[in-house]
Each structure stands twice: as structure tokens, then as C-alpha cells.
Design a protein around this motif. Sequence first.
Motif: not given
Length: 102
Positions: A17, A20, A52, A73, A78
Motif C-alpha cells: 500500500h 502504491s 504482488i 497487485w 485494493k
Amino acid sequence: MITKSQRAFYRKLYLAHLISEDKHNLLSLQALTQMPRRTLQDTMAAMADIGIEVEFVQTKERHNAGYYHLSDWGPICKTWLAMHWLEIQQSLTTEVPSSDNE
């Protein structure tokens, strides 16, 4: 309390996370997460285990000048991650269970 394997999974999600959301290198991730350098490196290397894909984008000639980029991902949703973000953060800040309890 979560198990070691759950903690490792959450750590992968947490780093994915963060990567990203912004351009991070190892030093910025270490400062942001307070995780040891080796833990970060091991976690990044193990992200492929859950699908990932993270790559290092080199921006200069120096070997470590650049940032990590999340390119896939895999099976991770997400939206699920966004809904459970606080829980994941909190679980990573709680005390690590001792090996006697597992």
C-alpha cells in the motif's frame, strides 16, 4: 493477537500500500514504518509469494538511487485493503507473540 504468519502477510500488504501511494526507497520506508532494514528487504523479496510484484526503478547511475514501484497487485483486492487499513496498521504495532505461544 495475530500469529507470525498473519503478521508477515499484513506486513506485505502494508508495504504494498505504501509503495502504491508514493515513490519510496528503502530509507524512506524504514523511516516511515520503523521496521529494520533487513525486515523490509525480506518482506519485499517475499511479496511475490502472494502475487504482488514490486520492482525497483533506478533513477540515477548509483546502484541504490531510485524508488520501488508496485507493478501488479496479483490476487490482492485494493478495496479490501482500504477497508482494513486501520486494522492492519494496528496489528503491526502490537507486540510480537513469543514463540512459546505458537
